[in-house]
Design a protein around this motif. Structure first.
Motif, PDB file in Angstrom:
ATOM      1  N   HIS A  49       0.696  -1.172  -0.161  1.00  0.00           N
ATOM      2  CA  HIS A  49      -0.019   0.159   0.416  1.00  0.00           C
ATOM      3  C   HIS A  49       1.222   0.960  -0.008  1.00  0.00           C
ATOM      4  CE1 HIS A  49      -3.702   2.621   0.093  1.00  0.00           C
ATOM      5  NE2 HIS A  49      -3.364   3.346   1.658  1.00  0.00           N
ATOM      6  N   ALA A  50       2.185   1.059   0.958  1.00  0.00           N
ATOM      7  CA  ALA A  50       2.681   2.548   0.886  1.00  0.00           C
ATOM      8  C   ALA A  50       3.083   2.718  -0.798  1.00  0.00           C
ATOM      9  CB  ALA A  50       4.044   2.083   1.856  1.00  0.00           C
ATOM     10  N   LEU A  51       3.875   1.226  -1.643  1.00  0.00           N
ATOM     11  CA  LEU A  51       4.174   1.290  -2.315  1.00  0.00           C
ATOM     12  C   LEU A  51       3.076   1.464  -3.488  1.00  0.00           C
ATOM     13  CD1 LEU A  51       6.376  -1.597  -3.092  1.00  0.00           C
ATOM     14  CD2 LEU A  51       7.269   0.574  -2.427  1.00  0.00           C
ATOM     15  N   GLU A  52       2.514   2.014  -3.084  1.00  0.00           N
ATOM     16  CA  GLU A  52       0.826   2.868  -4.350  1.00  0.00           C
ATOM     17  C   GLU A  52       0.754   4.342  -4.100  1.00  0.00           C
ATOM     18  OE1 GLU A  52      -2.490   0.396  -3.973  1.00  0.00           O
ATOM     19  OE2 GLU A  52      -1.788  -1.695  -4.318  1.00  0.00           O
ATOM     20  N   LEU A  53       1.030   4.494  -2.757  1.00  0.00           N
ATOM     21  CA  LEU A  53       0.895   5.660  -2.299  1.00  0.00           C
ATOM     22  C   LEU A  53       2.416   6.810  -2.727  1.00  0.00           C
ATOM     23  CD1 LEU A  53      -1.241   5.163   1.565  1.00  0.00           C
ATOM     24  CD2 LEU A  53      -2.050   5.927  -1.543  1.00  0.00           C
ATOM     25  N   LEU A  54       3.016   6.316  -3.187  1.00  0.00           N
ATOM     26  CA  LEU A  54       4.352   6.920  -3.419  1.00  0.00           C
ATOM     27  C   LEU A  54       4.256   7.807  -4.176  1.00  0.00           C
ATOM     28  CD1 LEU A  54       6.836   6.780  -1.354  1.00  0.00           C
ATOM     29  CD2 LEU A  54       7.679   5.383  -3.686  1.00  0.00           C
ATOM     30  N   PRO A  55       4.115   7.595  -5.630  1.00  0.00           N
ATOM     31  CA  PRO A  55       3.395   8.830  -6.542  1.00  0.00           C
ATOM     32  C   PRO A  55       2.569  10.283  -5.850  1.00  0.00           C
ATOM     33  CG  PRO A  55       2.569   6.811  -7.582  1.00  0.00           C
ATOM     34  CD  PRO A  55       2.601   6.779  -6.273  1.00  0.00           C
ATOM     35  N   GLN A  56       2.383   9.863  -4.682  1.00  0.00           N
ATOM     36  CA  GLN A  56       1.860  11.132  -3.954  1.00  0.00           C
ATOM     37  C   GLN A  56       2.785  12.096  -3.164  1.00  0.00           C
ATOM     38  OE1 GLN A  56      -1.582  10.155  -1.544  1.00  0.00           O
ATOM     39  NE2 GLN A  56      -2.659   9.030  -3.149  1.00  0.00           N
ATOM     40  N   ASN A  57       4.064  11.250  -2.748  1.00  0.00           N
ATOM     41  CA  ASN A  57       4.844  12.031  -1.812  1.00  0.00           C
ATOM     42  C   ASN A  57       5.526  12.785  -2.680  1.00  0.00           C
ATOM     43  OD1 ASN A  57       7.193  11.701   0.767  1.00  0.00           O
ATOM     44  ND2 ASN A  57       8.535  10.751  -0.962  1.00  0.00           N
ATOM     45  N   LYS A  58       5.481  14.174  -1.245  1.00  0.00           N
ATOM     46  CA  LYS A  58       6.702  15.252  -2.331  1.00  0.00           C
ATOM     47  C   LYS A  58       8.158  14.891  -1.450  1.00  0.00           C
ATOM     48  CE  LYS A  58       2.938  17.767  -3.776  1.00  0.00           C
ATOM     49  NZ  LYS A  58       2.143  16.979  -5.031  1.00  0.00           N
ATOM     50  N   LYS A  59       8.009  14.313  -0.298  1.00  0.00           N
ATOM     51  CA  LYS A  59       9.318  14.108   0.285  1.00  0.00           C
ATOM     52  C   LYS A  59      10.233  13.356  -0.270  1.00  0.00           C
ATOM     53  CE  LYS A  59       7.708  15.077   4.460  1.00  0.00           C
ATOM     54  NZ  LYS A  59       7.398  14.342   6.129  1.00  0.00           N
ATOM     55  N   THR A  60      11.471  13.994  -1.300  1.00  0.00           N
ATOM     56  CA  THR A  60      12.621  13.044  -1.910  1.00  0.00           C
ATOM     57  C   THR A  60      13.126  11.662  -1.178  1.00  0.00           C
ATOM     58  OG1 THR A  60      14.220  14.948  -1.804  1.00  0.00           O
ATOM     59  CG2 THR A  60      13.203  15.411  -3.330  1.00  0.00           C
ATOM     60  N   GLU A  61      13.692  12.603   0.594  1.00  0.00           N
ATOM     61  CA  GLU A  61      14.022  11.055   0.984  1.00  0.00           C
ATOM     62  C   GLU A  61      12.978   9.650   1.269  1.00  0.00           C
ATOM     63  OE1 GLU A  61      12.179  14.155   3.929  1.00  0.00           O
ATOM     64  OE2 GLU A  61      13.273  14.424   2.001  1.00  0.00           O
ATOM     65  N   ILE A  62      11.751   9.853   0.915  1.00  0.00           N
ATOM     66  CA  ILE A  62      11.187   8.951   0.469  1.00  0.00           C
ATOM     67  C   ILE A  62      10.639   8.519  -0.568  1.00  0.00           C
ATOM     68  CG2 ILE A  62       8.767   8.233   1.576  1.00  0.00           C
ATOM     69  CD1 ILE A  62       8.292  10.322   4.339  1.00  0.00           C
ATOM     70  N   ASN A  63      11.483   7.359  -0.639  1.00  0.00           N
ATOM     71  CA  ASN A  63      10.734   6.255  -1.882  1.00  0.00           C
ATOM     72  C   ASN A  63      10.984   5.099  -1.811  1.00  0.00           C
ATOM     73  OD1 ASN A  63      14.252   6.027  -1.288  1.00  0.00           O
ATOM     74  ND2 ASN A  63      14.756   8.097  -1.954  1.00  0.00           N
ATOM     75  N   ARG A  64      11.091   4.483  -3.246  1.00  0.00           N
ATOM     76  CA  ARG A  64      11.276   3.051  -2.967  1.00  0.00           C
ATOM     77  C   ARG A  64      12.490   2.645  -2.227  1.00  0.00           C
ATOM     78  NH1 ARG A  64       7.875  -1.216  -5.253  1.00  0.00           N
ATOM     79  NH2 ARG A  64       9.451  -3.041  -5.865  1.00  0.00           N
ATOM     80  N   VAL A  65      13.692   2.733  -2.287  1.00  0.00           N
ATOM     81  CA  VAL A  65      14.564   2.355  -1.993  1.00  0.00           C
ATOM     82  C   VAL A  65      14.552   2.480  -0.201  1.00  0.00           C
ATOM     83  CG1 VAL A  65      17.511   2.998  -2.132  1.00  0.00           C
ATOM     84  CG2 VAL A  65      16.556   2.776  -3.682  1.00  0.00           C
ATOM     85  N   SER A  66      14.288   3.787  -0.070  1.00  0.00           N
ATOM     86  CA  SER A  66      13.914   4.031   1.653  1.00  0.00           C
ATOM     87  C   SER A  66      12.898   2.660   1.742  1.00  0.00           C
ATOM     88  CB  SER A  66      13.814   5.173   2.413  1.00  0.00           C
ATOM     89  OG  SER A  66      12.243   5.902   1.546  1.00  0.00           O
ATOM     90  N   LEU A  67      11.791   2.719   1.390  1.00  0.00           N
ATOM     91  CA  LEU A  67      10.860   1.427   2.301  1.00  0.00           C
ATOM     92  C   LEU A  67      11.404   0.366   1.523  1.00  0.00           C
ATOM     93  CD1 LEU A  67       7.353   3.280   0.119  1.00  0.00           C
ATOM     94  CD2 LEU A  67       8.449   3.548   2.587  1.00  0.00           C
ATOM     95  N   SER A  68      12.036   0.666   0.817  1.00  0.00           N
ATOM     96  CA  SER A  68      12.341  -1.394   1.377  1.00  0.00           C
ATOM     97  C   SER A  68      13.549  -1.427   2.095  1.00  0.00           C
ATOM     98  CB  SER A  68      12.977  -1.647  -0.631  1.00  0.00           C
ATOM     99  OG  SER A  68      12.294  -1.146  -1.229  1.00  0.00           O
TER     100      SER A  68
END
Length: 179
Positions: free
Chosen positions: A6-25
């Motif tokens: 779900h977090a990955l699905e919401l990622l496109p809405q994210n505006k913080k560059t430090e939160i991305n697929r790699v950081s979540l993984s």
């Protein structure tokens, strides 16, 4: 798994560059490690191992939990090389800063610190790529001494550079080992 997806699905809405697929993984892998799902943690880290960012963690998991020193060494060696290169760039960056501030004593200290850092992985008595790098450090020292008006040390380091370059160039490329 559901929250992560779900977090990955919401990622496109994210505006913080430090939160991305790699950081979540990485956080997700940490969760798996905490739950002792080590193989899953390794898989997650491997899937997001952009530019080897997870090499150290993967290697550590292999050696600490899986007890596979060969796999651990594969990843830890890559991580070690990256760390040394980054550390060297930082140190020589500070040498450049010091030289631009006319603080030649500290600029030379930075170059020598970098040399000591690299000597720690140089196999004794063998010619490696680090010998070529040492030539670069000698040339940097010569330049710094020249900028500071110390022409005696400039000549000293230029002579060392020439001697080492001649020694290095006399060896066939295939006989030069990687450290």
């Amino acid at each position: 798994e559901e929250v992560f997806k779900h977090a990955l699905e919401l990622l496109p809405q994210n505006k913080k560059t430090e939160i991305n697929r790699v950081s979540l993984s990485r956080q997700f892998a940490e969760f798996h490690e905490f739950c002792m799902y080590i193989y899953r943690a390794i898989d997650v880290l491997k899937e997001s191992n952009v530019c080897g960012i997870n090499d150290a963690r993967i290697g550590n998991l292999y050696v600490s939990y899986i007890h596979d020193p060969a796999k651990a060494e594969e990843y830890l060696s890559k991580a070690y090389t990256t760390v040394l290169q980054d550390m060297d760039r930082v140190i020589l960056g500070f040498a450049d800063i010091c030289a631009r501030r006319d603080d030649y004593k500290n600029a030379i200290a930075c170059v020598e610190w970098s040399r000591k850092l690299m000597q720690g992985i140089q196999p004794e008595g063998e010619l490696t790529e680090l010998d070529r790098y040492d030539i670069h450090l000698d040339l940097s020292s010569a330049l710094i001494y020249c900028m500071g008006g110390d022409f005696e040390n400039t000549r000293h380091y230029l002579r060392k550079t020439l001697e080492k370059a001649i020694r290095y160039d006399a060896v066939a490329a295939e006989d030069i080992k990687l450290p």
